[in-house]
Motif scaffolding. Sequence first.
Motif, PDB file in Angstrom:
ATOM      1  N   ASP A  92     -11.183   0.281  -2.527  1.00 51.43           N
ATOM      2  CA  ASP A  92     -11.224  -0.833  -3.473  1.00 51.43           C
ATOM      3  C   ASP A  92     -10.615  -2.116  -2.867  1.00 51.43           C
ATOM      4  O   ASP A  92     -10.678  -3.181  -3.487  1.00 51.43           O
ATOM      5  N   LEU A  93     -10.025  -2.010  -1.676  1.00 54.36           N
ATOM      6  CA  LEU A  93      -9.305  -3.157  -1.096  1.00 54.36           C
ATOM      7  C   LEU A  93     -10.151  -4.434  -0.956  1.00 54.36           C
ATOM      8  O   LEU A  93      -9.678  -5.512  -1.341  1.00 54.36           O
ATOM      9  N   PRO A  94     -11.405  -4.329  -0.440  1.00 57.01           N
ATOM     10  CA  PRO A  94     -12.188  -5.567  -0.294  1.00 57.01           C
ATOM     11  C   PRO A  94     -12.315  -6.310  -1.619  1.00 57.01           C
ATOM     12  O   PRO A  94     -12.137  -7.536  -1.662  1.00 57.01           O
ATOM     13  N   GLU A  96      -6.152 -14.111  -8.498  1.00 55.31           N
ATOM     14  CA  GLU A  96      -5.790 -13.040  -9.438  1.00 55.31           C
ATOM     15  C   GLU A  96      -4.972 -11.972  -8.724  1.00 55.31           C
ATOM     16  O   GLU A  96      -5.242 -11.663  -7.565  1.00 55.31           O
ATOM     17  N   ARG A  97      -4.016 -11.381  -9.419  1.00 58.11           N
ATOM     18  CA  ARG A  97      -3.280 -10.264  -8.825  1.00 58.11           C
ATOM     19  C   ARG A  97      -4.076  -8.978  -9.060  1.00 58.11           C
ATOM     20  O   ARG A  97      -4.702  -8.838 -10.112  1.00 58.11           O
ATOM     21  N   GLY A  98      -4.063  -8.051  -8.086  1.00 54.93           N
ATOM     22  CA  GLY A  98      -4.896  -6.860  -8.219  1.00 54.93           C
ATOM     23  C   GLY A  98      -4.112  -5.577  -8.075  1.00 54.93           C
ATOM     24  O   GLY A  98      -3.161  -5.495  -7.282  1.00 54.93           O
ATOM     25  N   ILE A  99      -4.495  -4.563  -8.845  1.00 61.42           N
ATOM     26  CA  ILE A  99      -3.800  -3.267  -8.757  1.00 61.42           C
ATOM     27  C   ILE A  99      -4.811  -2.131  -8.879  1.00 61.42           C
ATOM     28  O   ILE A  99      -5.728  -2.195  -9.708  1.00 61.42           O
ATOM     29  N   ASN A 100      -4.673  -1.121  -8.028  1.00 60.78           N
ATOM     30  CA  ASN A 100      -5.392   0.139  -8.217  1.00 60.78           C
ATOM     31  C   ASN A 100      -4.512   1.246  -7.640  1.00 60.78           C
ATOM     32  O   ASN A 100      -4.347   1.352  -6.428  1.00 60.78           O
ATOM     33  N   THR A 101      -3.930   2.031  -8.525  1.00 58.10           N
ATOM     34  CA  THR A 101      -3.082   3.139  -8.060  1.00 58.10           C
ATOM     35  C   THR A 101      -3.625   4.471  -8.582  1.00 58.10           C
ATOM     36  O   THR A 101      -2.890   5.449  -8.698  1.00 58.10           O
ATOM     37  N   LEU A 152       0.844  -1.193   0.000  1.00 58.43           N
ATOM     38  CA  LEU A 152       0.000   0.000   0.000  1.00 58.43           C
ATOM     39  C   LEU A 152       0.877   1.240   0.000  1.00 58.43           C
ATOM     40  O   LEU A 152       2.068   1.169   0.289  1.00 58.43           O
ATOM     41  N   GLY A 153       0.287   2.385  -0.265  1.00 60.29           N
ATOM     42  CA  GLY A 153       0.949   3.660  -0.022  1.00 60.29           C
ATOM     43  C   GLY A 153       1.889   4.111  -1.121  1.00 60.29           C
ATOM     44  O   GLY A 153       1.743   3.762  -2.290  1.00 60.29           O
ATOM     45  N   CYS A 154       2.916   4.876  -0.700  1.00 53.92           N
ATOM     46  CA  CYS A 154       3.746   5.615  -1.657  1.00 53.92           C
ATOM     47  C   CYS A 154       4.530   4.710  -2.604  1.00 53.92           C
ATOM     48  O   CYS A 154       4.650   5.014  -3.793  1.00 53.92           O
ATOM     49  N   MET A 155       5.069   3.592  -2.083  1.00 51.50           N
ATOM     50  CA  MET A 155       5.845   2.702  -2.959  1.00 51.50           C
ATOM     51  C   MET A 155       4.948   2.032  -3.979  1.00 51.50           C
ATOM     52  O   MET A 155       5.355   1.755  -5.107  1.00 51.50           O
ATOM     53  N   ALA A 156       3.690   1.761  -3.564  1.00 45.66           N
ATOM     54  CA  ALA A 156       2.717   1.170  -4.494  1.00 45.66           C
ATOM     55  C   ALA A 156       2.527   2.127  -5.656  1.00 45.66           C
ATOM     56  O   ALA A 156       2.518   1.732  -6.829  1.00 45.66           O
ATOM     57  N   VAL A 170      -1.834  -1.261  -4.025  1.00 48.11           N
ATOM     58  CA  VAL A 170      -2.956  -0.336  -3.850  1.00 48.11           C
ATOM     59  C   VAL A 170      -2.423   1.032  -3.405  1.00 48.11           C
ATOM     60  O   VAL A 170      -1.803   1.169  -2.348  1.00 48.11           O
ATOM     61  N   GLY A 171      -2.679   2.041  -4.218  1.00 43.95           N
ATOM     62  CA  GLY A 171      -2.200   3.397  -3.932  1.00 43.95           C
ATOM     63  C   GLY A 171      -3.036   4.075  -2.849  1.00 43.95           C
ATOM     64  O   GLY A 171      -4.116   3.604  -2.483  1.00 43.95           O
ATOM     65  N   PRO A 172      -2.553   5.235  -2.327  1.00 42.38           N
ATOM     66  CA  PRO A 172      -3.178   5.870  -1.163  1.00 42.38           C
ATOM     67  C   PRO A 172      -4.605   6.357  -1.372  1.00 42.38           C
ATOM     68  O   PRO A 172      -5.305   6.620  -0.407  1.00 42.38           O
ATOM     69  N   ASP A 173      -5.038   6.493  -2.626  1.00 42.90           N
ATOM     70  CA  ASP A 173      -6.415   6.962  -2.840  1.00 42.90           C
ATOM     71  C   ASP A 173      -7.361   5.834  -3.214  1.00 42.90           C
ATOM     72  O   ASP A 173      -8.511   6.084  -3.588  1.00 42.90           O
ATOM     73  N   ALA A 174      -6.886   4.590  -3.158  1.00 44.59           N
ATOM     74  CA  ALA A 174      -7.710   3.479  -3.669  1.00 44.59           C
ATOM     75  C   ALA A 174      -8.090   2.463  -2.581  1.00 44.59           C
ATOM     76  O   ALA A 174      -8.470   1.345  -2.892  1.00 44.59           O
TER      77      ALA A 174
END
Length: 529
Positions: A185-187, A197-202, A156-160, A178-182
């Motif tokens: 969407d975590l659930p 499945e791998r998941g991404i939202n940044t 999570l966070g800045c490195m994401a 998962v970026g700091p504004d997403a």
Amino acid sequence: MGDLPLIVLIIAIKQRKEFKDKIYELFTDTLSLFYMESYLCAKEIMNGLIADIDVLDKKEEAEACDFVSTKEGLNKKARKLYIESYGCQMNFSDSEIVTSILKEEGFDTTADPYSAEVILINTCSIREKAEQTIRNRLNFFNAIKKKNRDVTIGVLGCMAERLKSQLLEEEKIVDLVVGPDAYRDLPKLVEKADEGERGINTFLSKEETYADITPVRLNSNGVTAYISIMRGCDNMCSFCVVPFTRGRERSRDPHSIVREAQDLFSKGYREVTLLGQNVDSYKWSAEENNKAKLEKTQSGVIVNFSNLLEMVAEIDQELRVRFSTSHPKDITDEVLHTIKKHENVCNYIHLPAQSGNSRILEMMNRTYDREWYINRVDAIRDILGEECGISSDMITGFCSETDEEHKDTLSLMDYVQYDYSYMFFYSERPGTLAAKKYEDDISLDVKKARLQEIMAKQHELSLVRNKLDIGKNCKVLIEGLSKKSDQQMQGRNSANKVVIFPAEGLTIGQYVHVHIVDCSAGTLFGEII
Ligand code: SAM
Ligand code: SF4
């Protein structure tokens, strides 16, 4: 292999910090092979080991990279969530929002990554060192995953935000990014990961402030809490990754902030710290919470930081209010007068200078010069008096900084008489303005030598400032037992100084008046009056 931790410990004590990460890696790899079952015991050894190395390397304190991890929750039947949080207080606050979101989905926290179904690491990109530490931890969590394929690992966070697909696709060391504004969407992303499945939202939002989410307080002392009042940053300091990792500046609805503070007060909390990268530029209207858009349209009745401070201060005289961070270009006399007007708004300002030299400040794109900074400090002293606590962040060895320019930082410190400072040497971050425009041309040795000088200066100043308090009385909010003795308690005074005094039947969360009789550079010692 039974002697391995001891051997590692001996090596670690003999070697210097350069080897700390290598040893950590070696140790965590070894853990994965031989010590899976006794992880908690090994973690204790590891912590001791790191502490020992840190003692050896006290000088490099500013490089240290601590984390906070979740504690054991009460719901034994819930799915287990382990979060490790790095970096700034904003990140720790975000982990409280993430926990709240996942609790709604049937999770509870655990202190043990081995029993977790979901392991999240809330990351920091501010300096290279922080990223290295986090990579080591990801290797460690992957060793757990080798044993337990069902565990989901997320960044999570800045490195994401900064490394996105690199972590997910190229290195394949995580399941979620998962970026700091997403975080909402975590659930959904965790559910996807459950299905393999791998998941991404940044996605970086222009509006998200999580205003409606009540954070689950992690690692709380039940007395002091942080409230996030804004997200992102519109400044473009040339050394800083934050505008790239946390997006545009947005202010949170002041009514939701007041509600959160009232709720905390009703639960026994007695201090809130309002958090933002640049609290003085807080600006909200019912029509618009995005600062850039609001400044263009000027739509609706605007609530500024001074108004917000007043609203929170008026909740109850017994609720202390702090805030961080103040930007020297934005802090106004109006805010200083609001602090003066309310006894419960603490007499303390964190006002990062970064450098005492105007040419360097211009290259840093801080948008103020030495004279402007001094003018703001003079305003603080005029309006709030000599007792107002002032602290700073300083960066040594920024691109092309000369010895003379470094001395300007030392002379600024002498002028301001900071109570304390957070001090760093410059770490070039890819993608920042400085990385694109300037050569990182100061050698590590020089950066570190300059860092040592400003740390020594700060130590001297902290002692001078603390000595001024001897013989005076101050009001202290008790936060807990002293770390060194359960016969003593500790709290902070309005200027944010740690005060230690005999316990004598006192309770946490109580205000006491203390007569200061002694001090060190970091602590005041007193007696109850
Ligand atoms: N918004 C705050 C401000 O403007 O003062 C600072 C937030 S930043 C998370 C905390 C501190 O990290 C900065 O004040 C700066 O001293 C330090 N920092 C940021 N980027 C850095 C870099 N590239 N190298 C060294 N220190 C850095
Ligand atoms: Fe970074 Fe500057 Fe924003 Fe602070 S004000 S977060 S240092 S860009």
